[in-house]
Design a protein around this motif. Structure first.
Motif, mmCIF file in Angstrom:
data_model
loop_
_atom_site.group_PDB
_atom_site.id
_atom_site.type_symbol
_atom_site.label_atom_id
_atom_site.label_comp_id
_atom_site.label_asym_id
_atom_site.label_seq_id
_atom_site.Cartn_x
_atom_site.Cartn_y
_atom_site.Cartn_z
ATOM 1 N N VAL A 1 15.534 11.184 -3.617
ATOM 2 C CA VAL A 1 14.557 11.534 -2.576
ATOM 3 C C VAL A 1 15.237 12.407 -1.525
ATOM 4 N N PRO A 2 14.758 13.639 -1.337
ATOM 5 C CA PRO A 2 15.387 14.533 -0.350
ATOM 6 C C PRO A 2 15.226 14.014 1.072
ATOM 7 N N PHE A 3 16.128 14.432 1.924
ATOM 8 C CA PHE A 3 16.034 14.099 3.344
ATOM 9 C C PHE A 3 14.698 14.599 3.893
ATOM 10 N N GLY A 4 14.061 13.781 4.700
ATOM 11 C CA GLY A 4 12.785 14.156 5.305
ATOM 12 C C GLY A 4 11.570 13.639 4.567
ATOM 13 N N ILE A 5 11.754 13.148 3.340
ATOM 14 C CA ILE A 5 10.663 12.545 2.580
ATOM 15 C C ILE A 5 10.763 11.035 2.739
ATOM 16 N N GLU A 6 9.699 10.403 3.211
ATOM 17 C CA GLU A 6 9.748 8.967 3.463
ATOM 18 C C GLU A 6 9.618 8.174 2.164
ATOM 19 N N ARG A 7 10.336 7.059 2.103
ATOM 20 C CA ARG A 7 10.321 6.178 0.932
ATOM 21 C C ARG A 7 9.550 4.912 1.275
ATOM 22 N N VAL A 8 8.558 4.600 0.435
ATOM 23 C CA VAL A 8 7.684 3.457 0.677
ATOM 24 C C VAL A 8 7.868 2.440 -0.447
ATOM 25 N N ALA A 9 8.226 1.219 -0.100
ATOM 26 C CA ALA A 9 8.311 0.129 -1.072
ATOM 27 C C ALA A 9 6.946 -0.549 -1.137
ATOM 28 N N VAL A 10 6.353 -0.555 -2.320
ATOM 29 C CA VAL A 10 4.968 -1.012 -2.489
ATOM 30 C C VAL A 10 4.956 -2.350 -3.222
ATOM 31 N N PHE A 11 4.287 -3.340 -2.621
ATOM 32 C CA PHE A 11 4.239 -4.688 -3.179
ATOM 33 C C PHE A 11 2.793 -5.160 -3.347
ATOM 34 N N LEU A 12 2.622 -6.123 -4.239
ATOM 35 C CA LEU A 12 1.339 -6.815 -4.374
ATOM 36 C C LEU A 12 1.652 -8.298 -4.525
ATOM 37 N N HIS A 13 1.285 -9.073 -3.514
ATOM 38 C CA HIS A 13 1.507 -10.523 -3.476
ATOM 39 C C HIS A 13 2.963 -10.888 -3.818
ATOM 40 N N PRO A 14 3.932 -10.315 -3.112
ATOM 41 C CA PRO A 14 5.342 -10.545 -3.464
ATOM 42 C C PRO A 14 5.868 -11.870 -2.920
ATOM 43 N N ASP B 1 11.745 3.294 4.162
ATOM 44 C CA ASP B 1 11.211 3.652 5.478
ATOM 45 C C ASP B 1 9.987 2.815 5.820
ATOM 46 N N TRP B 2 9.193 2.489 4.789
ATOM 47 C CA TRP B 2 7.969 1.713 4.980
ATOM 48 C C TRP B 2 7.894 0.600 3.937
ATOM 49 N N LEU B 3 7.334 -0.524 4.341
ATOM 50 C CA LEU B 3 7.019 -1.627 3.436
ATOM 51 C C LEU B 3 5.503 -1.727 3.362
ATOM 52 N N GLN B 4 4.941 -1.539 2.173
ATOM 53 C CA GLN B 4 3.493 -1.556 1.989
ATOM 54 C C GLN B 4 3.083 -2.804 1.222
ATOM 55 N N ALA B 5 2.149 -3.559 1.793
ATOM 56 C CA ALA B 5 1.622 -4.759 1.142
ATOM 57 C C ALA B 5 0.269 -5.087 1.751
ATOM 58 N N ASP B 6 -0.507 -5.892 1.047
ATOM 59 C CA ASP B 6 -1.800 -6.309 1.580
ATOM 60 C C ASP B 6 -1.606 -6.966 2.945
ATOM 61 N N ALA B 7 -2.561 -6.747 3.838
ATOM 62 C CA ALA B 7 -2.456 -7.288 5.193
ATOM 63 C C ALA B 7 -2.259 -8.797 5.172
ATOM 64 N N GLY B 8 -2.949 -9.482 4.260
ATOM 65 C CA GLY B 8 -2.805 -10.930 4.163
ATOM 66 C C GLY B 8 -1.420 -11.353 3.720
ATOM 67 N N ASP B 9 -0.814 -10.570 2.844
ATOM 68 C CA ASP B 9 0.551 -10.866 2.407
ATOM 69 C C ASP B 9 1.537 -10.671 3.562
ATOM 70 N N LEU B 10 1.363 -9.587 4.296
ATOM 71 C CA LEU B 10 2.282 -9.301 5.397
ATOM 72 C C LEU B 10 2.274 -10.423 6.433
ATOM 73 N N ALA B 11 1.108 -11.044 6.607
ATOM 74 C CA ALA B 11 1.003 -12.113 7.608
ATOM 75 C C ALA B 11 1.882 -13.306 7.256
ATOM 76 N N SER B 12 2.185 -13.486 5.969
ATOM 77 C CA SER B 12 2.974 -14.644 5.548
ATOM 78 C C SER B 12 4.425 -14.303 5.220
ATOM 79 N N LEU B 13 4.784 -13.017 5.332
ATOM 80 C CA LEU B 13 6.142 -12.586 5.009
ATOM 81 C C LEU B 13 6.993 -12.465 6.273
ATOM 82 N N SER B 14 8.267 -12.675 6.105
ATOM 83 C CA SER B 14 9.222 -12.440 7.194
ATOM 84 C C SER B 14 9.808 -11.046 6.993
ATOM 85 N N VAL B 15 9.568 -10.171 7.961
ATOM 86 C CA VAL B 15 10.018 -8.781 7.872
ATOM 87 C C VAL B 15 10.981 -8.508 9.016
#
Length: 206
Positions: free
Chosen positions: A52-65, A80-94
């Motif tokens: 991934v070149p500099f300046g391009i953001e990297r997104v880790a994508v999860f589903l019910h992890p 750069d970003w952590l993507q997950a369902d809003a309900g999942d994020l509420a129960s995860l420690s980030v």
């Protein structure tokens, strides 16, 4: 008007990453979900993120992890970003300072507190199902909405005109077969999205 944020999701090869970056993508998405044909192992992700070149953001994508998977990916990839369902994020420690992209799904009730930037998706990710553009347009009035779900090179311009989103996100719409990206479709999607973005800029300035 901020530049349109374009994410190409579910990438599995360095060639696809390089094509997305060269065509003008803002971000690339790496999927960590065992049931997905786009799933990456930690070792694959470590190698791929180096492309991934500099300046391009990297997104880790999860589903019910699990928390363990999230922790392992954050350590291995440092996205750069952590993507997950809003309900999942509420129960995860980030970790403090880790940017998150909550996924909202068409037809579901909105959470009580909405992040400034969120992704509106169809009910099922990665299946080519179209999200509710009308709901997305309403949400985009006061949020940075990334529109996902059922987008492809043929309809992304219409989606941008209709929703006026902060960004767009595509996965299955740039594949030649399920889980296999097509470099030409990636280029065509980004070209169509950027042309639609420019048309809106002209419209708003006239």
């Amino acid at each position: 008007m901020a530049p349109l944020w374009i994410k190409i999701c579910g990438l599995r090869t360095a060639g696809a990453v390089e094509a997305a970056a060269a065509a003008g993508a803002s971000a690339v998405g790496f999927v960590f979900h065992a049931a997905s044909p786009r799933n990456l192992s930690l070792d694959e992700a470590r190698v791929l993120q180096r492309a991934v070149p500099f300046g391009i953001e990297r997104v880790a994508v999860f589903l019910h992890p699990s928390q363990a998977l999230v922790d392992a990916v954050l350590e291995a990839v440092a996205p750069d970003w952590l993507q997950a369902d809003a309900g999942d994020l509420a129960s995860l420690s980030v970790p403090t300072g880790q940017r998150v992209l909550p996924v909202l799904r068409s037809g579901d009730a909105l959470p009580g507190a909405l992040a400034v930037r969120c992704l509106l998706e169809s009910a099922r990710s990665g299946m080519g199902e179209r999200a509710d553009w009308r709901a997305a347009a309403r949400l985009a009035r006061d949020r940075q909405v990334v529109l996902a779900g059922g987008l492809d090179p043929a309809n992304v311009a219409e989606a941008i005109r209709t929703v006026r989103p902060f960004g767009v996100d595509v996965s299955s719409g740039v594949e030649r077969e399920r889980g296999v990206k097509d470099v030409a479709l990636i280029r065509e999607f980004i070209r169509a999205a950027r042309e639609a973005e420019q048309a809106l800029i002209v419209e708003e300035s006239s």
